[in-house]
Structure formats: structure tokens, C-alpha cells
Design a protein around this motif. Structure first.
Motif, mmCIF file in Angstrom:
data_model
loop_
_atom_site.group_PDB
_atom_site.id
_atom_site.type_symbol
_atom_site.label_atom_id
_atom_site.label_comp_id
_atom_site.label_asym_id
_atom_site.label_seq_id
_atom_site.Cartn_x
_atom_site.Cartn_y
_atom_site.Cartn_z
ATOM 1 N N GLY A 76 6.435 -15.277 -46.261
ATOM 2 C CA GLY A 76 4.989 -14.507 -45.744
ATOM 3 C C GLY A 76 3.707 -16.062 -45.661
ATOM 4 N N LEU A 77 4.472 -17.292 -46.975
ATOM 5 C CA LEU A 77 4.125 -18.437 -46.824
ATOM 6 C C LEU A 77 3.681 -18.598 -45.594
ATOM 7 C CD1 LEU A 77 4.732 -20.055 -50.054
ATOM 8 C CD2 LEU A 77 2.329 -19.002 -49.417
ATOM 9 N N PHE A 78 4.605 -18.369 -44.648
ATOM 10 C CA PHE A 78 4.708 -18.872 -42.966
ATOM 11 C C PHE A 78 4.063 -17.901 -42.302
ATOM 12 C CE2 PHE A 78 6.768 -19.392 -39.587
ATOM 13 C CZ PHE A 78 6.572 -21.385 -38.849
ATOM 14 N N TRP A 79 4.128 -17.075 -42.293
ATOM 15 C CA TRP A 79 4.444 -16.268 -40.955
ATOM 16 C C TRP A 79 2.385 -15.660 -41.423
ATOM 17 C CZ3 TRP A 79 7.100 -16.608 -36.856
ATOM 18 C CH2 TRP A 79 7.868 -16.343 -37.089
ATOM 19 N N HIS A 233 -3.148 -23.960 -41.894
ATOM 20 C CA HIS A 233 -2.563 -22.918 -43.230
ATOM 21 C C HIS A 233 -2.935 -23.817 -44.518
ATOM 22 C CE1 HIS A 233 1.618 -21.011 -41.892
ATOM 23 N NE2 HIS A 233 1.586 -21.589 -43.120
ATOM 24 N N LEU A 234 -2.929 -25.040 -45.101
ATOM 25 C CA LEU A 234 -3.082 -24.515 -46.445
ATOM 26 C C LEU A 234 -4.735 -24.618 -47.000
ATOM 27 C CD1 LEU A 234 -1.822 -29.106 -46.465
ATOM 28 C CD2 LEU A 234 -0.425 -26.342 -47.347
ATOM 29 N N ARG A 235 -4.915 -25.165 -46.000
ATOM 30 C CA ARG A 235 -6.942 -24.888 -46.147
ATOM 31 C C ARG A 235 -7.136 -23.059 -46.155
ATOM 32 N NH1 ARG A 235 -12.249 -25.835 -42.218
ATOM 33 N NH2 ARG A 235 -13.626 -24.865 -43.810
ATOM 34 N N ARG A 238 -5.626 -22.705 -49.880
ATOM 35 C CA ARG A 238 -5.691 -22.853 -50.994
ATOM 36 C C ARG A 238 -7.527 -21.996 -51.039
ATOM 37 N NH1 ARG A 238 -5.548 -28.218 -49.377
ATOM 38 N NH2 ARG A 238 -7.723 -28.381 -47.783
ATOM 39 N N ASP A 239 -8.080 -21.125 -50.283
ATOM 40 C CA ASP A 239 -8.401 -20.422 -49.527
ATOM 41 C C ASP A 239 -8.785 -18.723 -50.764
ATOM 42 O OD1 ASP A 239 -11.766 -19.695 -49.288
ATOM 43 O OD2 ASP A 239 -10.916 -19.184 -47.332
ATOM 44 N N LEU A 240 -7.225 -18.392 -50.485
ATOM 45 C CA LEU A 240 -6.986 -17.205 -51.439
ATOM 46 C C LEU A 240 -6.861 -17.923 -52.469
ATOM 47 C CD1 LEU A 240 -3.957 -16.362 -48.574
ATOM 48 C CD2 LEU A 240 -5.892 -15.008 -49.564
ATOM 49 N N LEU A 241 -6.081 -18.358 -52.473
ATOM 50 C CA LEU A 241 -5.638 -18.940 -54.735
ATOM 51 C C LEU A 241 -7.699 -18.743 -54.589
ATOM 52 C CD1 LEU A 241 -2.332 -20.947 -54.399
ATOM 53 C CD2 LEU A 241 -2.860 -18.735 -55.090
ATOM 54 N N ARG A 242 -8.203 -19.634 -54.114
ATOM 55 C CA ARG A 242 -9.369 -19.739 -55.414
ATOM 56 C C ARG A 242 -10.250 -18.820 -54.942
ATOM 57 N NH1 ARG A 242 -10.846 -23.855 -51.779
ATOM 58 N NH2 ARG A 242 -12.715 -22.857 -50.858
ATOM 59 N N ARG A 243 -10.618 -18.494 -53.992
ATOM 60 C CA ARG A 243 -11.684 -17.085 -53.951
ATOM 61 C C ARG A 243 -11.059 -15.435 -53.958
ATOM 62 N NH1 ARG A 243 -13.906 -17.353 -48.520
ATOM 63 N NH2 ARG A 243 -15.112 -15.956 -49.421
ATOM 64 N N ALA A 364 -7.197 -4.100 -46.724
ATOM 65 C CA ALA A 364 -8.881 -3.939 -46.737
ATOM 66 C C ALA A 364 -9.404 -4.331 -48.297
ATOM 67 C CB ALA A 364 -9.510 -1.924 -47.183
ATOM 68 N N MET A 365 -7.863 -4.459 -49.477
ATOM 69 C CA MET A 365 -8.608 -5.623 -50.714
ATOM 70 C C MET A 365 -8.817 -7.195 -49.838
ATOM 71 S SD MET A 365 -5.277 -4.315 -52.717
ATOM 72 C CE MET A 365 -6.525 -5.109 -53.675
ATOM 73 N N PHE A 366 -8.476 -7.008 -48.556
ATOM 74 C CA PHE A 366 -9.018 -8.825 -48.410
ATOM 75 C C PHE A 366 -9.936 -8.734 -46.760
ATOM 76 C CE2 PHE A 366 -5.114 -8.701 -50.119
ATOM 77 C CZ PHE A 366 -4.991 -9.800 -51.081
ATOM 78 N N PRO A 367 -10.655 -9.300 -46.837
ATOM 79 C CA PRO A 367 -11.663 -9.886 -45.452
ATOM 80 C C PRO A 367 -10.191 -10.155 -44.442
ATOM 81 C CG PRO A 367 -11.930 -12.164 -46.519
ATOM 82 C CD PRO A 367 -11.413 -11.030 -47.785
ATOM 83 N N THR A 368 -11.674 -10.595 -43.030
ATOM 84 C CA THR A 368 -10.054 -10.365 -41.908
ATOM 85 C C THR A 368 -9.672 -11.896 -41.860
ATOM 86 O OG1 THR A 368 -12.117 -9.128 -40.351
ATOM 87 C CG2 THR A 368 -10.228 -10.144 -39.343
ATOM 88 N N HIS A 369 -10.468 -12.787 -42.255
ATOM 89 C CA HIS A 369 -10.219 -14.081 -41.737
ATOM 90 C C HIS A 369 -8.891 -14.805 -42.997
ATOM 91 C CE1 HIS A 369 -12.736 -14.467 -45.208
ATOM 92 N NE2 HIS A 369 -12.673 -15.515 -45.208
ATOM 93 N N VAL A 370 -8.425 -13.489 -43.779
ATOM 94 C CA VAL A 370 -7.340 -13.991 -44.898
ATOM 95 C C VAL A 370 -6.231 -12.799 -44.876
ATOM 96 C CG1 VAL A 370 -8.471 -15.599 -45.598
ATOM 97 C CG2 VAL A 370 -8.648 -13.948 -46.550
ATOM 98 N N ARG A 371 -7.192 -11.833 -44.362
ATOM 99 C CA ARG A 371 -5.845 -10.850 -44.247
ATOM 100 C C ARG A 371 -4.573 -10.144 -44.290
ATOM 101 N NH1 ARG A 371 -9.448 -6.882 -42.240
ATOM 102 N NH2 ARG A 371 -10.550 -7.167 -43.280
ATOM 103 N N PHE A 372 -4.202 -11.065 -43.099
ATOM 104 C CA PHE A 372 -2.886 -10.777 -42.821
ATOM 105 C C PHE A 372 -2.215 -11.886 -44.175
ATOM 106 C CE2 PHE A 372 -0.031 -11.139 -39.537
ATOM 107 C CZ PHE A 372 1.872 -10.725 -39.427
ATOM 108 N N ALA A 373 -2.663 -12.582 -44.220
ATOM 109 C CA ALA A 373 -1.534 -13.949 -45.583
ATOM 110 C C ALA A 373 -2.178 -13.300 -47.423
ATOM 111 C CB ALA A 373 -2.853 -15.402 -45.215
ATOM 112 N N GLY A 374 -2.777 -12.798 -46.911
ATOM 113 C CA GLY A 374 -3.180 -11.941 -48.324
ATOM 114 C C GLY A 374 -1.918 -11.003 -48.782
ATOM 115 N N VAL A 375 -2.076 -10.384 -47.210
ATOM 116 C CA VAL A 375 -0.812 -8.740 -47.834
ATOM 117 C C VAL A 375 0.159 -9.868 -48.161
ATOM 118 C CG1 VAL A 375 -0.368 -7.049 -47.114
ATOM 119 C CG2 VAL A 375 -3.159 -7.125 -46.758
#
Length: 441
Positions: A76-79, A233-235, A238-243, A364-375
């Protein structure tokens, strides 16, 4: 965030929408086909690839099933971030090829009698490859389907991802059962268990073909056009964990309920019915197959209900129903083959409202720019810790305590975790998934 005055997205043609749904569902079916043949062939596979008594070898095989889940968070962290940067389609095309190739290779692993300890070692390595690819497959497929579906019918169309789940699982189970009935026990133990694994290759090629013939989602292409994608990737992590820490936690808690029930009911059930309730191998395969085929037509109906009444009412009903009925259903299963079918169907129907709304609720719990990674990250971390380990923990706990209701207790505990998360889940039925704002907020 996409402004209110932004030009509306042109709706996908019906043919394009149907191809997108089919591409997502077939990939998910390929993933669950592997789970089906592994779960329903575990007694054969354990005898061929592991040493020791039947019970110990089966426990080793179930532990190997769980091992593949340990690497899923890394997948998940990679893909996940790759899917948000380079597109959902690119990642999903890679994961289905890797997943299918690893499943095919399991069917070719030499037996323990031939190469000794290298046999389980190879199996573990291939399960890790499968787990790594699956870390991107499910979150990506749910996101792909959710972003293609019309907002007002996302629940209905998203439910077909889970039609793929049960269809793939049922196909794996039916193939294993069919081989068992045609070949007989000696041939199955010797080589027949390998045949269903070989079917993974054509399934994967069919899924790859469908995915290669369709564009990436309109929602992703829109943020790509305006330059709103995450740039690294790292940005993004960080965005996911912070916001987005809160939706990550809520999704993870819901997945505890979802996947403890899922893997206890679907993956562990054949082993449980055979080794703990004394059903024959054929009966132990027959019960869940009938139950899953019975569940399939209810999935689109539940998805459509969620479009009309919301996702949360269906989740509340499912979690509360399973909490109340888990013990009675397992007690019913212990009465014989008819009771086993009835108990499975009861639990399956109570589980359907969760299963049908995964791909309309979680993306739908995440916005588009972080959706794949968040889920992908939240889903796979929770699944690796609680879902994939459910079969081996249930088997071990029953062996230690002698209590055949252990799986019911596990379901109840998991549903309690899910109920605790429900007040924090934002209702997103009918909400747009466009832009970089969180839907429903």
C-alpha cells in the motif's frame, strides 16, 4: 479545490462506464480467486507442501496464508502514492500481472517430499509477492470504480467490485470442489490441487486486456490537467499523516470489522467446517459456495439502497446485526449440514450491507490527490493486522480452548470496533469526488 464554477465533467458513456466496472471487478475477482483456491484447498496444499501431522500442517498453511498479509501495508505504501502520481490505470495493470503470475507459480511449487523445506519457503516467498501486489490492487480498484461511477449511483455501481469478490472466490471454490469430485482424494493429494492455481494466468490476462482498453478516471485526469497531483512519495505520505489522520483511523477501524468477518466467514470456513464440525471435505466446500452464490444478487440491491438512504444506515444495521446474531448463527452451524448452510447464509446476508458499500464509502473519505494512497494504506494496515490473521488465530484459539464458538466471538469483537468508528464516519452518498477537497465536508 475545484471551484463551484468549474466546468462539469462530461459523463462517461454507458459503454465506457461498463468497461471500467468490468475492469475493476475482474481484477478483484482474480485476487479473490487466489484466496478461494488457497482457502478451499488448504488441507490438500498443507499435506503436499508442509511436514508433520494433518493438524500441524494445516496450521502452518493457514499461517502462510496470514504471512502474505504482513507485507500488504508495504504494498500500500509503495503502490498507493504511485497511483496518485501516475494514475490508477498504470498501477492496476501492473498489480494484476504480478498477482496472477505468483498464483500460477504456487501451482508449480514442488512438493515437500521432493525438495524438503524449500517447498514451504517457496510458498512463503510467493505469498509475499501476492501480498505486495494486493497492497495496491484493492484500494486502486475501489478508487478506480468510485471515480468512474456517477455520484448519484456510486453505491450501485461500486457494489459490482464485491460481486467480483464473491464471484472470484466462488469460482476458486467450485474449481477446487470440481477437481476433488472428479479426481478423488488420492489424486487431489498427489497433484490435483495444483490445477485451479493454473487458471490464474488466463484470468489475469483477461483483466489486463480490459484495463488496457480504458482511459484513467475522469476525476484523476481533471486534477492532472490542473497540476494538483502530489509531487512526491514522501511528501504525499507526510500530507496524509498530517492532514488526514482522522479518516485513516476511522477507515482502519471499519476495516477491522469488515475483514475479520470477511476472512472468518469466507476464508476460514471450509477448514472450520471440516476440522471442527466434522463435515466431509466436499460438504465443507459446498456450504460456503451455496452461501456466497446466495449473497451475490443482494449486493447490487444493497448498493442501490445506500444511494437512496446513505452508507451509514446500512453499516449501522450490518454491524449491529452481526453483533447480535453471530453466536446463534454459529450454534446453528453445529447442528449439521443444513444448519451450516442456514447459519452461513444468515451471517452472509447480515454482512452484505458492509461488503456492498466498500468502494462507495472508503474512497470518498479522501480527496482525489491522496485517495489511492489513503485507501490503500489504511485498508492494508488494518487488514494485515486483523483480517488476514483471523483464520490462523481462530484455528489456534479453538485448539487451545476447545470452544467452537471462537469465530463468533471474533466477529463480535470486530463489530464492536466498527460500531465505535461509526459516529465519526462522514456521510458521502451523492457527494462529488472531484477536486482536492474532502467529499462531504
Amino acid at each position: 479545490m475545484i471551484s463551484r464554477s468549474a466546468a462539469p465533467l462530461l459523463p462517461s458513456s454507458r459503454a465506457t462506464l461498463h468497461r471500467a466496472i468490468a475492469a475493476s471487478a475482474l481484477g478483484n475477482a482474480t485476487e479473490w480467486f487466489d484466496y478461494g483456491i488457497y482457502a478451499y484447498g488448504v488441507t490438500y496444499l498443507s499435506g503436499a507442501l508442509f511436514p508433520g501431522t494433518t493438524e500441524k500442517a494445516t496450521l502452518f498453511a493457514l499461517a502462510t496464508f496470514a504471512i502474505s498479509f504482513l507485507i500488504r501495508p508495504l504494498g500500500g505504501l509503495f503502490w498507493g502514492p504511485l497511483g496518485d502520481r501516475y494514475g490508477r490505470k498504470t498501477v492496476l495493470s501492473l498489480t494484476i500481472v504480478i498477482m496472477s503470475a505468483a498464483t500460477l507459480a504456487i501451482g508449480l511449487v514442488p512438493s515437500y517430499a521432493s525438495i524438503g523445506f524449500w517447498s514451504p519457503v517457496l510458498l512463503v516467498l510467493l505469498r509475499l509477492v501476492q501480498g505486495f501486489s494486493t497492497g495496491g490492487e484493492y484500494g486502486g480498484a475501489a478508487t478506480f470504480m468510485a471515480e468512474y461511477a456517477p455520484d448519484e449511483r456510486r453505491g450501485f455501481y461500486g457494489s459490482f467490485l464485491e460481486v467480483g469478490t464473491l464471484a472470484g472466490f466462488s469460482l476458486g471454490a467450485l474449481l477446487m470442489l470440481g477437481c476433488s469430485m472428479v479426481l478423488g482424494e488420492p489424486e487431489m493429494q498427489a497433484w490435483g490441487w495444483r490445477l485451479p492455481f493454473l487458471v490464474a494466468a488466463p484470468l489475469g490476462l483477461a483483466g489486463l486486456y480490459l484495463r488496457s482498453r480504458i482511459e484513467d478516471t475522469p476525476v484523476f485526469r481533471e486534477i492532472e490537467a490542473i497540476g494538483a497531483k502530489e509531487r512526491g512519495h514522501l511528501r504525499e505520505l507526510r500530507d496524509l499523516l498530517r492532514r488526514f489522520r482522522a479518516p485513516l483511523i476511522v477507515l482502519g477501524m471499519l476495516v477491522v470489522a469488515l475483514n475479520v468477518v470477511n476472512y472468518t466467514l469466507l476464508s476460514y470456513m471450509p477448514t472450520y467446517l471440516q476440522l471442527r464440525l466434522g463435515l466431509t471435505p466436499e460438504q465443507a466446500l459446498y456450504v460456503p459456495i451455496v452461501g456466497m452464490l446466495f449473497m451475490i444478487p443482494f449486493l447490487p440491491a444493497a448498493g442501490a439502497l445506500s444511494d437512496r438512504f446513505g452508507r451509514k444506515p446500512l453499516w449501522w444495521a450490518s454491524l449491529a446485526g452481526l453483533l447480535v446474531m453471530a453466536i446463534p448463527a454459529y450454534e446453528l452451524m453445529a447442528t449439521g449440514i443444513a444448519g451450516a448452510v442456514g447459519g452461513f447464509v444468515l451471517l452472509g446476508l447480515l454482512y452484505v450491507p458492509q461488503l456492498a458499500t466498500i468502494s462507495s464509502t472508503f474512497p470518498a473519505m479522501f480527496p482525489t490527490h491522496v485517495r489511492f494512497a489513503g485507501v490503500a494504506i489504511a485498508y492494508n494496515v488494518s487488514t494485515s493486522l486483523f483480517g488476514g490473521t483471523a483464520p490462523v488465530i481462530n484455528s489456534w484459539a479453538i485448539g487451545e480452548t476447545g470452544d467452537i464458538l471462537i469465530p463468533a466471538y471474533a466477529m463480535m469483537a470486530a463489530c464492536t470496533v466498527g460500531l465505535a468508528a461509526m459516529p465519526f464516519l462522514v456521510e458521502t452518498a451523492g457527494q462529488s469526488l472531484r477536486g482536492i477537497g474532502t467529499p462531504g465536508t
